[in-house]
Scaffold this motif. Structure first.
Motif, PDB file in Angstrom:
ATOM      1  N   LEU A  95      33.326  32.983  16.993  1.00  0.00           N
ATOM      2  CA  LEU A  95      34.350  32.619  17.984  1.00  0.00           C
ATOM      3  C   LEU A  95      35.264  31.571  17.369  1.00  0.00           C
ATOM      4  CD1 LEU A  95      35.442  32.613  20.957  1.00  0.00           C
ATOM      5  CD2 LEU A  95      33.905  30.672  21.351  1.00  0.00           C
ATOM      6  N   LEU A  96      36.554  31.821  17.418  1.00  0.00           N
ATOM      7  CA  LEU A  96      37.529  30.853  16.909  1.00  0.00           C
ATOM      8  C   LEU A  96      38.288  30.255  18.084  1.00  0.00           C
ATOM      9  CD1 LEU A  96      39.031  32.916  13.933  1.00  0.00           C
ATOM     10  CD2 LEU A  96      37.150  31.251  13.875  1.00  0.00           C
ATOM     11  N   GLY A 154      42.223  35.125  24.262  1.00  0.00           N
ATOM     12  CA  GLY A 154      42.871  34.378  25.340  1.00  0.00           C
ATOM     13  C   GLY A 154      44.006  33.579  24.740  1.00  0.00           C
ATOM     14  N   GLU A 155      45.144  33.541  25.435  1.00  0.00           N
ATOM     15  CA  GLU A 155      46.228  32.678  24.938  1.00  0.00           C
ATOM     16  C   GLU A 155      47.068  32.159  26.095  1.00  0.00           C
ATOM     17  OE1 GLU A 155      49.513  34.791  22.825  1.00  0.00           O
ATOM     18  OE2 GLU A 155      48.225  36.541  23.092  1.00  0.00           O
ATOM     19  N   ARG A 156      47.590  30.955  25.914  1.00  0.00           N
ATOM     20  CA  ARG A 156      48.484  30.396  26.920  1.00  0.00           C
ATOM     21  C   ARG A 156      49.872  30.967  26.722  1.00  0.00           C
ATOM     22  NH1 ARG A 156      46.053  25.972  29.406  1.00  0.00           N
ATOM     23  NH2 ARG A 156      44.410  25.032  28.145  1.00  0.00           N
ATOM     24  N   PHE A 187      41.853  31.507  22.184  1.00  0.00           N
ATOM     25  CA  PHE A 187      40.597  31.782  21.461  1.00  0.00           C
ATOM     26  C   PHE A 187      40.550  33.247  21.053  1.00  0.00           C
ATOM     27  CE2 PHE A 187      39.732  32.257  26.001  1.00  0.00           C
ATOM     28  CZ  PHE A 187      39.165  33.511  26.060  1.00  0.00           C
ATOM     29  N   THR A 188      39.772  33.511  20.010  1.00  0.00           N
ATOM     30  CA  THR A 188      39.566  34.879  19.531  1.00  0.00           C
ATOM     31  C   THR A 188      38.093  35.018  19.191  1.00  0.00           C
ATOM     32  OG1 THR A 188      41.704  34.667  18.409  1.00  0.00           O
ATOM     33  CG2 THR A 188      40.397  36.608  17.889  1.00  0.00           C
ATOM     34  N   GLY A 189      37.458  36.060  19.682  1.00  0.00           N
ATOM     35  CA  GLY A 189      36.041  36.215  19.388  1.00  0.00           C
ATOM     36  C   GLY A 189      35.606  37.657  19.416  1.00  0.00           C
ATOM     37  N   CYS A 190      34.675  37.975  18.560  1.00  0.00           N
ATOM     38  CA  CYS A 190      34.063  39.293  18.568  1.00  0.00           C
ATOM     39  C   CYS A 190      32.645  39.054  19.083  1.00  0.00           C
ATOM     40  CB  CYS A 190      34.085  39.846  17.145  1.00  0.00           C
ATOM     41  SG  CYS A 190      33.613  41.558  17.076  1.00  0.00           S
ATOM     42  N   LEU A 191      32.427  39.276  20.387  1.00  0.00           N
ATOM     43  CA  LEU A 191      31.283  38.672  21.074  1.00  0.00           C
ATOM     44  C   LEU A 191      30.283  39.661  21.665  1.00  0.00           C
ATOM     45  CD1 LEU A 191      33.358  35.923  22.934  1.00  0.00           C
ATOM     46  CD2 LEU A 191      31.948  35.588  20.898  1.00  0.00           C
ATOM     47  N   ASN A 192      30.500  40.964  21.437  1.00  0.00           N
ATOM     48  CA  ASN A 192      29.585  41.934  22.044  1.00  0.00           C
ATOM     49  C   ASN A 192      28.732  42.634  20.991  1.00  0.00           C
ATOM     50  OD1 ASN A 192      29.302  45.101  23.012  1.00  0.00           O
ATOM     51  ND2 ASN A 192      28.733  43.600  24.533  1.00  0.00           N
ATOM     52  N   SER A 193      27.425  42.381  21.026  1.00  0.00           N
ATOM     53  CA  SER A 193      26.517  42.894  20.002  1.00  0.00           C
ATOM     54  C   SER A 193      26.390  44.411  20.046  1.00  0.00           C
ATOM     55  CB  SER A 193      25.121  42.294  20.189  1.00  0.00           C
ATOM     56  OG  SER A 193      25.200  40.910  20.209  1.00  0.00           O
ATOM     57  N   ASP A 196      31.120  43.341  29.404  1.00  0.00           N
ATOM     58  CA  ASP A 196      30.407  42.149  28.911  1.00  0.00           C
ATOM     59  C   ASP A 196      31.398  41.211  28.211  1.00  0.00           C
ATOM     60  OD1 ASP A 196      27.974  40.605  27.890  1.00  0.00           O
ATOM     61  OD2 ASP A 196      28.909  41.228  26.008  1.00  0.00           O
ATOM     62  N   SER A 197      32.253  41.778  27.374  1.00  0.00           N
ATOM     63  CA  SER A 197      33.254  40.959  26.686  1.00  0.00           C
ATOM     64  C   SER A 197      34.222  40.332  27.688  1.00  0.00           C
ATOM     65  CB  SER A 197      34.036  41.807  25.684  1.00  0.00           C
ATOM     66  OG  SER A 197      33.177  42.266  24.671  1.00  0.00           O
ATOM     67  N   ALA A 198      34.577  41.091  28.747  1.00  0.00           N
ATOM     68  CA  ALA A 198      35.497  40.557  29.755  1.00  0.00           C
ATOM     69  C   ALA A 198      34.861  39.371  30.493  1.00  0.00           C
ATOM     70  CB  ALA A 198      35.882  41.649  30.749  1.00  0.00           C
ATOM     71  N   ALA A 199      33.557  39.468  30.762  1.00  0.00           N
ATOM     72  CA  ALA A 199      32.872  38.348  31.430  1.00  0.00           C
ATOM     73  C   ALA A 199      32.877  37.118  30.521  1.00  0.00           C
ATOM     74  CB  ALA A 199      31.443  38.749  31.795  1.00  0.00           C
ATOM     75  N   LYS A 200      32.633  37.320  29.229  1.00  0.00           N
ATOM     76  CA  LYS A 200      32.639  36.184  28.295  1.00  0.00           C
ATOM     77  C   LYS A 200      34.053  35.609  28.157  1.00  0.00           C
ATOM     78  CE  LYS A 200      28.583  37.728  25.800  1.00  0.00           C
ATOM     79  NZ  LYS A 200      28.075  38.715  24.866  1.00  0.00           N
ATOM     80  N   THR A 201      35.035  36.507  28.137  1.00  0.00           N
ATOM     81  CA  THR A 201      36.435  36.071  28.026  1.00  0.00           C
ATOM     82  C   THR A 201      36.821  35.228  29.246  1.00  0.00           C
ATOM     83  OG1 THR A 201      36.912  38.075  26.803  1.00  0.00           O
ATOM     84  CG2 THR A 201      38.810  36.931  27.730  1.00  0.00           C
ATOM     85  N   ALA A 202      36.471  35.713  30.432  1.00  0.00           N
ATOM     86  CA  ALA A 202      36.780  34.956  31.655  1.00  0.00           C
ATOM     87  C   ALA A 202      36.075  33.606  31.638  1.00  0.00           C
ATOM     88  CB  ALA A 202      36.369  35.768  32.888  1.00  0.00           C
TER      89      ALA A 202
END
Ligand SMILES: NC(=O)c1ccc[n+]([C@@H]2O[C@H](COP(=O)([O-])OP(=O)(O)OC[C@H]3O[C@@H](n4cnc5c(N)ncnc54)[C@H](OP(=O)(O)O)[C@@H]3O)[C@@H](O)[C@H]2O)c1
Length: 320
Positions: free
Chosen positions: A283-284, A251-253, A154-160, A200-206
Motif C-alpha cells: 500500500l502506498l 483514492g485521490e482528492r 493512496f494506491t494499493g493492491c490489497l486482495n489476495s 473486498d477491495s472496495a471495502a478496504k478502499t472505503a
C-alpha cells in the motif's frame, strides 16, 4: 488491563495465544469471551486458552455489563453489506465507556465517522489496525510516525484471492480453477465473488478513505470493476510480454471530493505494485509532506492479524 473478546474464531484464538506468549512483559487478561454458537465464558482472573463456555449472554449489552472489561475486541465475521452487527457491538461498548479494537473492516468501511465521533464524546479509544493489511502498520504508522501529514491519495493492491487467481491463469488455469486453488489455500471464501468482483477491495478502499481522507464513503460508493472479464488466454499473453493484471485500489482528492475506485490494471511484473504475490500486500500513501511512503507485508497470516490487535492494545494500555 482487562480484555473482552466478541468473537473467538481464527483471529480470537491466535490473539489469545499471542497474549499468552507475551504474558510476562504485558499483563493483559482476557476476562470474557462471547460467541454466536459456543456461548459465553467469563473469569475475572483470566480465561485459559481453551475456555469452557456456558450459556450465551442475552446481549452484548449484558455481556459487557457483567464482564466490565477495559477494552472490548470486536472480531466477529465481516458483513460486507452494512457492517452489522459489528457496528452495533462497537456502539454498545463505547456506550459503556469501554475502549474498542476491531479487526473487522465492516464498521470502518460503513460507519467510521460516526464511531469515531461516539468514541471521542465518550473519551474512549477506537482502534482498527488489523482491518487493512492484517497487522502491518498502516493506520498506526500515520498516527505515530507522520504527524501533521495530509494524505492526498493512496494506491494499493490489497486482495489476495484475485492475485492467486491471476497467477493461476498465467499458468494456463481458468478463473474458476484459480478460485478453487485460492479456496484450497484457505485464502478465498466459499463465495469468492466477493473478491473476484472487487467488493473486498472496495471495502478496504472505503475504509482507507474514511480514515485518511474523511471521505464518508461506503463500499457501494467506490467505482468498482473486478477481474472477471479477463480470459486465461489474455492473462497468458500478458505474462509472455512480462505483464500482469493487478486489482488496484485507488483514492485521490479532487478539490473537495474524494474519488475512489477499484479496477484491474495491466502492469509490468516488475512494477512495485505488482511484485507482491499471494497474500502479500503493498500500500502506498501519497502525502503532502513526505511524498509517497508505504507499507509492504510479506505472506501475512492470522498471527499477523492478531499482532495488529496486540499493537492497538499496547497503545491503549498506555492510556488506561
Ligand atoms: N482471518 C484473518 O486472517 C483475518 C485477517 C484480517 C481481518 N480479519 C477479520 O477478523 C474478523 C474475525 O475473523 P475470523 O477469521 O476470526 O472469523 P471466524 O473464524 O469466522 O470467527 C468468528 C467468531 O465470531 C463469532 N460470532 C459470529 N457472530 C457473532 C455475533 N453476532 N456475536 C458474537 N459472536 C459472533 C463466532 O462465534 P462461533 O464460534 O460461536 O461461531 C466466532 O467465534 C472478521 O471480521 C475478519 O474479516 C480476519
Amino acid at each position: 488491563v482487562k480484555v473482552a473478546l466478541i468473537g473467538y474464531g481464527n483471529v480470537g484464538k491466535a490473539f489469545a495465544k499471542l497474549l499468552y506468549s507475551r504474558r510476562n512483559a504485558y499483563p493483559f487478561r482476557i476476562v470474557a469471551i462471547h460467541t454466536a454458537r459456543h456461548g459465553t465464558a467469563c473469569a475475572s482472573k483470566g480465561l485459559p486458552l481453551t475456555p469452557e463456555f456456558a450459556a450465551a449472554a442475552d446481549s452484548i449489552d449484558q455481556f459487557l455489563e457483567v464482564s466490565r472489561p477495559d477494552v472490548a475486541i470486536e472480531i466477529t465475521p465481516l458483513n460486507p453489506e452494512d457492517g452489522e452487527p459489528a457496528i452495533g457491538h462497537i456502539k454498545t461498548a463505547i456506550k459503556h465507556g469501554i475502549h474498542v479494537i476491531t479487526a473487522n473492516k465492516g464498521p470502518i468501511a460503513h460507519a467510521y465517522a460516526e464511531l469515531r465521533e461516539l468514541a471521542r464524546r465518550a473519551q474512549v479509544e477506537f482502534r482498527f489496525e488489523s482491518t487493512v493489511m492484517d497487522g502491518a502498520p498502516v493506520f498506526n504508522m500515520v498516527r505515530h510516525c507522520l504527524p501533521g501529514i495530509q494524505i492526498m491519495g493512496f494506491t494499493g493492491c490489497l486482495n489476495s484471492t484475485s492475485k492467486l487467481v491471476v497467477e493461476a491463469m498465467s499458468r494456463g488455469f481458468t478463473l474458476e480453477e484459480g478460485v478453487k486453488e485460492a479456496q484450497a489455500q484457505g485464502v478465498a471464501e466459499a463465495d469468492a465473488s466477493f473478491d473476484i468482483d472487487g467488493w473486498d477491495s472496495a471495502a478496504k478502499t472505503a475504509a482507507l478513505a474514511n480514515v485518511f481522507m474523511d471521505a464518508h464513503a461506503t463500499p457501494a460508493m467506490v467505482e468498482r470493476e473486478g477481474i472477471r472479464k479477463f480470459t486465461t488466454e489474455q492473462v497468458m499473453d500478458l505474462a509472455r510480454e512480462g505483464k500482469t493484471v493487478a486489482l488496484m485500489s485507488r483514492g485521490e482528492r479532487a478539490g473537495e471530493k474524494v474519488i475512489l475506485h477499484v479496477k484491474p490494471e495491466i502492469l509490468a511484473v516488475t512494477d512495485l505494485l505488482a511484485t507482491t504475490r499471494g497474500t502479500s500486500n503493498v500500500l502506498l500513501l501519497h502525502t503532502d509532506l513526505m511524498g509517497t511512503v508505504g507499507t509492504v507485508s510479506i505472506e501475512p497470516g492470522v498471527e499477523q492479524t492478531a499482532y495488529g490487535l496486540f499493537s492497538d492494545l499496547v497503545d491503549i494500555a498506555k492510556s488506561v
